[in-house]
Design a protein around this motif. Structure first.
Motif, PDB file in Angstrom:
ATOM      1  N   PRO A 136      11.688  17.030 -25.267  1.00  0.00           N
ATOM      2  CA  PRO A 136      10.482  17.915 -26.455  1.00  0.00           C
ATOM      3  C   PRO A 136       9.694  18.557 -25.326  1.00  0.00           C
ATOM      4  CG  PRO A 136      11.127  15.296 -26.978  1.00  0.00           C
ATOM      5  CD  PRO A 136      11.263  15.756 -25.093  1.00  0.00           C
ATOM      6  N   PHE A 137       8.722  18.576 -23.871  1.00  0.00           N
ATOM      7  CA  PHE A 137       8.444  19.003 -23.729  1.00  0.00           C
ATOM      8  C   PHE A 137       8.657  20.484 -22.745  1.00  0.00           C
ATOM      9  CE2 PHE A 137       5.374  20.829 -20.260  1.00  0.00           C
ATOM     10  CZ  PHE A 137       4.518  20.989 -20.213  1.00  0.00           C
ATOM     11  N   ILE A 138      10.154  20.199 -22.514  1.00  0.00           N
ATOM     12  CA  ILE A 138      10.808  21.743 -21.781  1.00  0.00           C
ATOM     13  C   ILE A 138      11.177  21.626 -22.247  1.00  0.00           C
ATOM     14  CG2 ILE A 138      12.526  21.126 -20.097  1.00  0.00           C
ATOM     15  CD1 ILE A 138      10.503  20.335 -18.897  1.00  0.00           C
ATOM     16  N   GLN A 139      12.100  21.251 -23.689  1.00  0.00           N
ATOM     17  CA  GLN A 139      12.194  22.361 -24.885  1.00  0.00           C
ATOM     18  C   GLN A 139      11.350  22.861 -25.150  1.00  0.00           C
ATOM     19  OE1 GLN A 139      15.213  22.769 -25.902  1.00  0.00           O
ATOM     20  NE2 GLN A 139      16.619  20.589 -24.425  1.00  0.00           N
ATOM     21  N   GLU A 140      10.200  22.943 -25.304  1.00  0.00           N
ATOM     22  CA  GLU A 140       9.555  23.598 -25.675  1.00  0.00           C
ATOM     23  C   GLU A 140       8.988  24.736 -24.727  1.00  0.00           C
ATOM     24  OE1 GLU A 140       5.634  22.060 -26.442  1.00  0.00           O
ATOM     25  OE2 GLU A 140       6.404  20.654 -28.343  1.00  0.00           O
ATOM     26  N   LEU A 141       8.516  24.483 -23.758  1.00  0.00           N
ATOM     27  CA  LEU A 141       8.830  25.578 -22.428  1.00  0.00           C
ATOM     28  C   LEU A 141       9.720  26.742 -22.185  1.00  0.00           C
ATOM     29  CD1 LEU A 141       7.734  23.393 -19.168  1.00  0.00           C
ATOM     30  CD2 LEU A 141       6.535  24.540 -20.918  1.00  0.00           C
ATOM     31  N   VAL A 177      -0.919  18.697 -13.275  1.00  0.00           N
ATOM     32  CA  VAL A 177      -1.552  20.209 -13.924  1.00  0.00           C
ATOM     33  C   VAL A 177      -0.783  21.098 -13.158  1.00  0.00           C
ATOM     34  CG1 VAL A 177      -2.872  21.872 -15.489  1.00  0.00           C
ATOM     35  CG2 VAL A 177      -2.803  19.462 -15.506  1.00  0.00           C
ATOM     36  N   GLN A 178      -0.698  20.752 -11.974  1.00  0.00           N
ATOM     37  CA  GLN A 178      -0.296  22.145 -10.566  1.00  0.00           C
ATOM     38  C   GLN A 178       1.334  21.180 -10.749  1.00  0.00           C
ATOM     39  OE1 GLN A 178      -1.266  24.034  -9.936  1.00  0.00           O
ATOM     40  NE2 GLN A 178      -3.392  23.408 -10.969  1.00  0.00           N
ATOM     41  N   VAL A 179       1.990  20.026 -10.927  1.00  0.00           N
ATOM     42  CA  VAL A 179       3.307  19.968 -11.303  1.00  0.00           C
ATOM     43  C   VAL A 179       3.754  20.687 -12.087  1.00  0.00           C
ATOM     44  CG1 VAL A 179       4.830  17.469 -11.674  1.00  0.00           C
ATOM     45  CG2 VAL A 179       3.303  17.776  -9.629  1.00  0.00           C
ATOM     46  N   ALA A 180       3.019  20.277 -13.484  1.00  0.00           N
ATOM     47  CA  ALA A 180       3.947  21.237 -15.101  1.00  0.00           C
ATOM     48  C   ALA A 180       4.132  23.041 -15.075  1.00  0.00           C
ATOM     49  CB  ALA A 180       2.652  20.588 -16.088  1.00  0.00           C
ATOM     50  N   ILE A 181       2.889  22.866 -14.344  1.00  0.00           N
ATOM     51  CA  ILE A 181       2.990  24.642 -14.209  1.00  0.00           C
ATOM     52  C   ILE A 181       3.826  25.091 -13.097  1.00  0.00           C
ATOM     53  CG2 ILE A 181       2.005  26.418 -13.073  1.00  0.00           C
ATOM     54  CD1 ILE A 181      -0.932  24.908 -14.360  1.00  0.00           C
ATOM     55  N   LEU A 237      11.507  27.094 -13.857  1.00  0.00           N
ATOM     56  CA  LEU A 237      12.486  26.795 -14.789  1.00  0.00           C
ATOM     57  C   LEU A 237      12.525  28.451 -15.023  1.00  0.00           C
ATOM     58  CD1 LEU A 237      11.449  23.922 -17.533  1.00  0.00           C
ATOM     59  CD2 LEU A 237      13.483  23.791 -16.552  1.00  0.00           C
ATOM     60  N   ASN A 238      11.737  28.843 -15.397  1.00  0.00           N
ATOM     61  CA  ASN A 238      12.091  30.874 -15.267  1.00  0.00           C
ATOM     62  C   ASN A 238      12.770  31.470 -14.147  1.00  0.00           C
ATOM     63  OD1 ASN A 238      11.003  32.670 -16.619  1.00  0.00           O
ATOM     64  ND2 ASN A 238       9.294  33.801 -15.590  1.00  0.00           N
ATOM     65  N   LEU A 239      12.411  30.416 -13.485  1.00  0.00           N
ATOM     66  CA  LEU A 239      13.312  31.836 -11.884  1.00  0.00           C
ATOM     67  C   LEU A 239      14.634  30.653 -12.244  1.00  0.00           C
ATOM     68  CD1 LEU A 239      11.239  30.609  -8.784  1.00  0.00           C
ATOM     69  CD2 LEU A 239      12.211  32.903  -9.886  1.00  0.00           C
ATOM     70  N   SER A 280       7.510  12.749 -18.837  1.00  0.00           N
ATOM     71  CA  SER A 280       7.585  13.848 -20.075  1.00  0.00           C
ATOM     72  C   SER A 280       7.960  14.442 -19.386  1.00  0.00           C
ATOM     73  CB  SER A 280       6.051  14.005 -20.015  1.00  0.00           C
ATOM     74  OG  SER A 280       5.888  13.658 -20.509  1.00  0.00           O
ATOM     75  N   LEU A 281       8.792  15.360 -17.339  1.00  0.00           N
ATOM     76  CA  LEU A 281       9.018  16.590 -17.752  1.00  0.00           C
ATOM     77  C   LEU A 281      10.169  16.556 -17.316  1.00  0.00           C
ATOM     78  CD1 LEU A 281       6.349  16.944 -14.770  1.00  0.00           C
ATOM     79  CD2 LEU A 281       7.386  18.295 -16.695  1.00  0.00           C
ATOM     80  N   GLY A 282      11.089  15.173 -17.111  1.00  0.00           N
ATOM     81  CA  GLY A 282      12.487  15.120 -17.082  1.00  0.00           C
ATOM     82  C   GLY A 282      12.992  14.650 -15.647  1.00  0.00           C
ATOM     83  N   LEU A 283      12.520  14.981 -15.259  1.00  0.00           N
ATOM     84  CA  LEU A 283      12.538  14.775 -13.758  1.00  0.00           C
ATOM     85  C   LEU A 283      13.580  13.608 -13.463  1.00  0.00           C
ATOM     86  CD1 LEU A 283       9.516  16.519 -12.373  1.00  0.00           C
ATOM     87  CD2 LEU A 283      11.122  17.629 -12.743  1.00  0.00           C
ATOM     88  N   SER A 284      13.981  13.590 -11.652  1.00  0.00           N
ATOM     89  CA  SER A 284      14.981  12.305 -11.483  1.00  0.00           C
ATOM     90  C   SER A 284      14.478  12.675  -9.995  1.00  0.00           C
ATOM     91  CB  SER A 284      16.768  13.342 -11.185  1.00  0.00           C
ATOM     92  OG  SER A 284      16.195  14.106 -10.561  1.00  0.00           O
ATOM     93  N   ASP A 285      15.050  10.664  -9.406  1.00  0.00           N
ATOM     94  CA  ASP A 285      14.857  10.937  -7.886  1.00  0.00           C
ATOM     95  C   ASP A 285      14.679  11.797  -7.326  1.00  0.00           C
ATOM     96  OD1 ASP A 285      13.625   8.641  -9.601  1.00  0.00           O
ATOM     97  OD2 ASP A 285      15.450   7.403  -8.599  1.00  0.00           O
ATOM     98  N   ALA A 286      15.595  12.549  -7.233  1.00  0.00           N
ATOM     99  CA  ALA A 286      16.226  13.827  -6.388  1.00  0.00           C
ATOM    100  C   ALA A 286      14.487  15.154  -6.001  1.00  0.00           C
ATOM    101  CB  ALA A 286      17.793  14.789  -6.887  1.00  0.00           C
ATOM    102  N   SER A 287      14.087  15.071  -7.203  1.00  0.00           N
ATOM    103  CA  SER A 287      12.700  15.626  -6.970  1.00  0.00           C
ATOM    104  C   SER A 287      11.541  15.531  -6.284  1.00  0.00           C
ATOM    105  CB  SER A 287      12.146  15.943  -8.810  1.00  0.00           C
ATOM    106  OG  SER A 287      11.847  15.531  -8.899  1.00  0.00           O
TER     107      SER A 287
END
Length: 304
Positions: free
Chosen positions: A89-94, A231-235, A241-243, A290-297
C-alpha cells in the motif's frame, strides 16, 4: 700394473647412398607431440578446421549459458529483485504518474504548494464573500429579479474558479519536482521516529552487566525526524522508483542508469546498518514490509 692393449680404430667405408636410419633413432632425435595444451594456438587452429571439435565447443558453450541462466533465475527467485519493490500500500501511494492531460480534483486529492485542505477551504470562503455582489440599500427601487440573476451568476463564476484552483493545486498536475517533494514528505510522516516511537516497540535490549556503564537518557526529539536511516531508506526507495519508471522508456540514458546504480548501493548500505543496529527488531520488520523490499536489496553483491 695391468697390461695395456693398444686398439686401432676401425673405419668402415661407406660406399652406398641408401643409408636408412632406424625408427627408434628417428623417434629419439625428433620426438612427436603426444598431447596439445587446451588453450594453445595449435588447439585453436585444430578446432577451427575440425567440425567435430567445433560442434563440441558449441555444445559446451550452450550448456554453460543455460546453466548460468538457471542459476540467475534461481537466485532471483530466492532473493528477489534488488531494485523493484513489491506492490505494498505504501508503494502504491508513492507511484504517482504524471499525465499530460489535466486531472480532475477529487475530495481526497493531495495538494501542492504546501497547502492544507483547511487553508484552501478558508481561502475559498473568503474569496466568495469578498466578490459577492452588494445589495441595493434602497429596497424600494431594488429589482429582485436582477439581484437574483446577479447572485446566480456569481455562484456560477465562483464554482468555476473553485474548480480551476483545485486543478492548479492538485499534486497530480504538478511537475516531477513537486511530486518528488510530496513523496519525501510522505516518507518522513510514515517512517519518522517522531511518529513511529509511539507505535513500534523498542529493539531487543542486550543483557547488561553490573560493571557496564549506564547510558544516559536521550533528549526528546523536537520537530519531524528527517535524518533517521529508515527515513533515508524510504526517500531513496522513492527516488529509485522514479528513476526506474523513467528508464523504462529511456533505456539509453546512461547518466541516470549510473544514478540508479548509486542509489541502489547507497540504500543497501543503509539497510545493512539498520539491520545490524536494530537486530532484526520491529523497526526493521516494519521498514522491509512497508517498502516491499526483498533480501536481494541488502544481501550479497548487487550487479545492475
Amino acid at each position: 700394473m695391468p697390461p695395456r692393449f693398444i686398439s686401432q680404430p676401425s673405419f668402415k667405408a661407406f660406399t652406398g647412398s641408401s643409408f636408412v636410419q632406424s625408427p627408434l633413432a628417428a623417434r629419439s632425435t625428433q620426438p612427436s607431440k603426444t598431447c596439445i595444451r587446451a588453450g594453445s594456438a595449435e588447439t585453436r587452429e585444430r578446432r577451427r578446421h575440425d567440425p567435430f571439435l567445433m560442434a563440441q565447443s558449441r555444445q559446451r558453450k550452450a550448456a554453460n549459458l543455460s546453466r548460468q541462466q538457471a542459476l540467475a533465475e534461481e537466485r532471483e527467485s530466492s532473493l528477489g529483485n534488488p531494485v523493484q519493490s513489491e506492490p505494498t500500500p505504501f508503494i502504491q501511494e508513492l507511484k504517482i504518474t504524471q499525465s499530460a492531460t489535466p486531472v480532475a480534483a477529487g475530495p481526497d486529492a493531495k495538494l501542492n504548494y504546501f497547502l492544507s485542505p483547511e487553508g484552501l477551504q478558508g481561502a475559498m470562503e473568503f474569496s466568495r464573500n469578498l466578490t459577492s455582489p452588494l445589495e441595493n440599500p434602497d429596497r424600494n427601487t431594488a429589482d429582485p429579479q436582477l439581484e437574483k440573476e446577479v447572485a446566480e451568476r456569481h455562484i456560477e463564476e465562483h464554482r468555476n474558479a473553485q474548480e480551476a484552483i483545485k486543478r492548479i493545486v492538485n499534486i497530480n498536475n504538478g511537475n516531477t519536482q513537486d511530486q518528488m517533494r510530496s513523496r519525501i514528505q510522505k516518507c518522513i510522516e510514515t517512517f519518522g521516529r517522531h511518529n513511529t516511537d509511539q507505535t513500534l516497540p523498542p529493539k531487543p535490549t542486550a543483557v547488561s552487566h553490573e560493571s557496564a556503564t549506564k547510558t544516559l537518557e536521550k533528549t526528546p526529539r523536537v520537530g519531524p525526524d528527517t535524518g533517521s536511516p529508515e527515513v533515508q531508506v524510504a526517500i531513496l526507495t522513492a527516488k529509485i522508483l522514479n528513476l526506474t519508471r523513467h528508464l523504462e522508456t529511456a533505456n539509453k540514458d546512461k547518466h541516470n542508469k549510473r544514478n540508479l546504480r548509486i542509489l541502489v548501493h547507497k540504500r543497501q548500505k543503509l539497510l545493512q546498518y539498520v539491520r545490524r543496529k536494530e537486530r532484526g527488531g520491529p523497526r526493521w520488520q516494519n521498514l522491509i514490509s512497508s517498502l516491499g523490499l526483498s533480501d536481494a536489496s541488502w544481501k550479497g553483491e548487487i550487479s545492475l
